[in-house]
Design a protein around this motif. Sequence first.
Motif, short mmCIF file in Angstrom:
data_model
loop_
_atom_site.label_atom_id
_atom_site.label_comp_id
_atom_site.label_asym_id
_atom_site.label_seq_id
_atom_site.Cartn_x
_atom_site.Cartn_y
_atom_site.Cartn_z
N ALA A 235 -63.45 -66.35 2.67
CA ALA A 235 -63.10 -66.01 1.29
C ALA A 235 -64.32 -66.14 0.37
CB ALA A 235 -61.96 -66.91 0.79
N ILE A 236 -65.14 -67.16 0.57
CA ILE A 236 -66.32 -67.35 -0.26
C ILE A 236 -67.37 -66.30 0.05
CG2 ILE A 236 -68.17 -68.95 -0.89
CD1 ILE A 236 -65.36 -69.67 -1.93
N ILE A 237 -67.49 -65.89 1.31
CA ILE A 237 -68.40 -64.78 1.65
C ILE A 237 -67.97 -63.52 0.89
CG2 ILE A 237 -69.10 -63.20 3.49
CD1 ILE A 237 -69.07 -65.60 5.40
N LEU A 238 -66.66 -63.26 0.86
CA LEU A 238 -66.16 -62.08 0.15
C LEU A 238 -66.50 -62.16 -1.34
CD1 LEU A 238 -64.57 -59.46 0.12
CD2 LEU A 238 -62.47 -60.82 -0.09
N ILE A 239 -66.31 -63.31 -1.95
CA ILE A 239 -66.65 -63.48 -3.37
C ILE A 239 -68.16 -63.28 -3.57
CG2 ILE A 239 -66.72 -65.12 -5.29
CD1 ILE A 239 -64.16 -66.36 -4.13
N GLY A 240 -68.96 -63.84 -2.65
CA GLY A 240 -70.41 -63.67 -2.75
C GLY A 240 -70.81 -62.21 -2.67
N ALA A 241 -70.19 -61.46 -1.75
CA ALA A 241 -70.49 -60.02 -1.64
C ALA A 241 -70.11 -59.29 -2.92
CB ALA A 241 -69.75 -59.43 -0.44
N GLY A 242 -69.00 -59.70 -3.53
CA GLY A 242 -68.58 -59.09 -4.79
C GLY A 242 -69.57 -59.37 -5.91
N ILE A 243 -70.09 -60.60 -5.98
CA ILE A 243 -71.06 -60.95 -7.02
C ILE A 243 -72.38 -60.23 -6.79
CG2 ILE A 243 -72.40 -62.86 -8.00
CD1 ILE A 243 -69.98 -64.65 -7.55
N LEU A 244 -72.80 -60.10 -5.52
CA LEU A 244 -74.00 -59.31 -5.22
C LEU A 244 -73.83 -57.87 -5.68
CD1 LEU A 244 -74.95 -60.53 -1.62
CD2 LEU A 244 -76.24 -60.95 -3.71
N SER A 245 -72.64 -57.31 -5.45
CA SER A 245 -72.36 -55.94 -5.89
C SER A 245 -72.45 -55.82 -7.41
CB SER A 245 -70.97 -55.51 -5.42
OG SER A 245 -70.85 -55.57 -4.02
N LEU A 246 -71.88 -56.78 -8.13
CA LEU A 246 -71.93 -56.77 -9.59
C LEU A 246 -73.38 -56.86 -10.08
CD1 LEU A 246 -70.52 -56.83 -12.33
CD2 LEU A 246 -70.26 -59.32 -12.05
N SER A 247 -74.17 -57.69 -9.43
CA SER A 247 -75.58 -57.82 -9.80
C SER A 247 -76.32 -56.50 -9.63
CB SER A 247 -76.24 -58.90 -8.95
OG SER A 247 -77.63 -58.91 -9.14
N ALA A 248 -76.04 -55.81 -8.50
CA ALA A 248 -76.70 -54.53 -8.25
C ALA A 248 -76.30 -53.48 -9.28
CB ALA A 248 -76.35 -54.04 -6.84
N VAL A 249 -75.07 -53.56 -9.76
CA VAL A 249 -74.61 -52.61 -10.80
C VAL A 249 -75.31 -52.91 -12.12
CG1 VAL A 249 -72.63 -51.91 -12.20
CG2 VAL A 249 -72.40 -52.15 -9.71
N LEU A 250 -75.47 -54.19 -12.47
CA LEU A 250 -76.04 -54.56 -13.76
C LEU A 250 -77.56 -54.41 -13.83
CD1 LEU A 250 -74.03 -57.84 -14.53
CD2 LEU A 250 -73.69 -55.58 -15.54
N ALA A 251 -78.26 -54.58 -12.71
CA ALA A 251 -79.72 -54.64 -12.72
C ALA A 251 -80.39 -53.41 -13.33
CB ALA A 251 -80.24 -54.88 -11.30
N PRO A 252 -79.95 -52.17 -13.03
CA PRO A 252 -80.66 -51.01 -13.59
C PRO A 252 -80.13 -50.54 -14.95
CG PRO A 252 -79.08 -50.26 -11.96
CD PRO A 252 -78.95 -51.77 -12.03
N ILE A 253 -79.11 -51.21 -15.49
CA ILE A 253 -78.49 -50.71 -16.72
C ILE A 253 -79.44 -50.78 -17.91
CG2 ILE A 253 -76.74 -51.26 -18.45
CD1 ILE A 253 -74.79 -51.79 -16.23
N SER A 254 -80.15 -51.89 -18.06
CA SER A 254 -81.03 -52.06 -19.22
C SER A 254 -82.29 -52.83 -18.81
CB SER A 254 -80.31 -52.83 -20.33
OG SER A 254 -81.21 -53.20 -21.37
N PRO A 255 -83.48 -52.43 -19.33
CA PRO A 255 -84.71 -53.17 -19.05
C PRO A 255 -84.90 -54.39 -19.96
CG PRO A 255 -85.23 -51.25 -20.35
CD PRO A 255 -83.75 -51.18 -20.08
N ALA A 256 -83.96 -54.62 -20.91
CA ALA A 256 -84.06 -55.79 -21.78
C ALA A 256 -83.93 -57.06 -20.95
CB ALA A 256 -82.99 -55.74 -22.86
N TRP A 257 -84.57 -58.16 -21.41
CA TRP A 257 -84.66 -59.33 -20.56
C TRP A 257 -83.34 -60.07 -20.40
CZ3 TRP A 257 -83.87 -64.51 -21.55
CH2 TRP A 257 -83.74 -64.90 -22.89
N VAL A 258 -82.47 -60.04 -21.43
CA VAL A 258 -81.20 -60.77 -21.32
C VAL A 258 -80.30 -60.15 -20.25
CG1 VAL A 258 -79.08 -61.44 -22.52
CG2 VAL A 258 -81.30 -61.67 -23.67
N PRO A 259 -80.05 -58.81 -20.25
CA PRO A 259 -79.25 -58.24 -19.16
C PRO A 259 -79.88 -58.47 -17.78
CG PRO A 259 -79.45 -56.68 -20.96
CD PRO A 259 -80.39 -57.80 -21.26
#
Length: 419
Positions: A300-324
């Motif tokens: 279950a924790i591996i699944l949550i970790g994979a979900g958080i990795l996915s969210l990170s990959a979605v957020l990373a290219p959205i904005s070059p500002a340092w906070v995002p």
Amino acid sequence: MSLEPAALPGLRRRITGALFLSQSLFSSATIAAFTLTPIIVSELAGSERAAGLPSTLVLLSRAAFAYPLGWLMDRWGRRAGLSLSFLLGVVGSLVSVVAIIQGSFWGFLGGALLFGMLRGGAEQSRFVAAEVESPERESRAIGLVVFAGTIGSIGGPLLVPWSANQAVALGMPATAGPFAISGLLLASALALLFALLRPDPLRIGHLVRPAEPRASEAEAAPPVRSLGELWSEPPVRLAIIAMTVGQAVMTLLMVITPVHMDHHDHGQETISLVIMAHTLGMFGLSSVTGRLVERFGQQAIILIGAGILSLSAVLAPISPAWVPLAVALFLLGLGWNLCFIAGSSLLSSRLARHERGRGQGSGETMVAVGASAGSLGSGLLFEAGGMLMLAGVGLALSVALAVLTIGQLRRAPARAEAG
């Protein structure tokens, strides 16, 4: 030394404490040593194209050494194996210092190879901590040892300017200082492990986990499974894939983020803040992760970790500002943390005591391969399609891990009912 059950709590505290301290020293030493490595090797080679060679050699030697060391630890014991890897790290530090003083490019690369062997062994400390604990507390022990990396992420960079000044005062090049202090830290860790890992954690594991049932008293030991047989077991395969994918996705996005930020005119202070947020995600919540694994289960924790990795990959290219970017990199570190600790716990729990060294060593080899693939692929993908392409590959790998984990979670009740 007595191995009576009444002595176990004290032995566990001493051994886990020694592993935590040695891992803190190891983390500080490696971060201090490799902070200036790209600059040093570029100067020694006379070309910036050589800047990535030491890191590549470290990853390759780590991958090559992890499995043989695990094999040796099954025969010689955990104390001997870890001591050997830290001894190689001390020698690597000395070789690097001499190479810097003499201006030897090839000598410096030799030091990097020895540092990789150090990592191939030291990274397995988390499994040793799990071995001396009761099965239901293995995840917490692994989380504690991983948390030790937090100390290194703070202490390592702080040691660089101080050690450089000390080297100059002693008449050495400033760049030799971090490697000299690294050698002292690793020697201290070696002394801790050699003195305090008594009795050997392998012997304690025999007391914690009594021998597996045998077909007859004449059998001297349970059968030793080959690596193919180990990896054919779905939970073992999932554990290794989770650690490898988590490492690959984390390295893929983390390595290139400073370059991405530099292209958008961020200064060194801002870049440091983003990397600090990433480091906090990687190590800061490790103790909490261990408890979550105990409460909700490894898969279950591996699944949550994979979900958080996915969210990170979605957020990373959205904005070059340092906070995002800081938020994305924090989540990237946290997703890696969940996959790494839960995967380590799952692998440890599915291996018999006489095959733990080999099985865990093979897992560590695959983690190093994942790190190598992420490190080498990040620049190529960034040049081809920028942060968006990198994030797309990271997202695809994370989603594939999530799908694989969901499949195992669904099959688990069916297997239990059939059993």
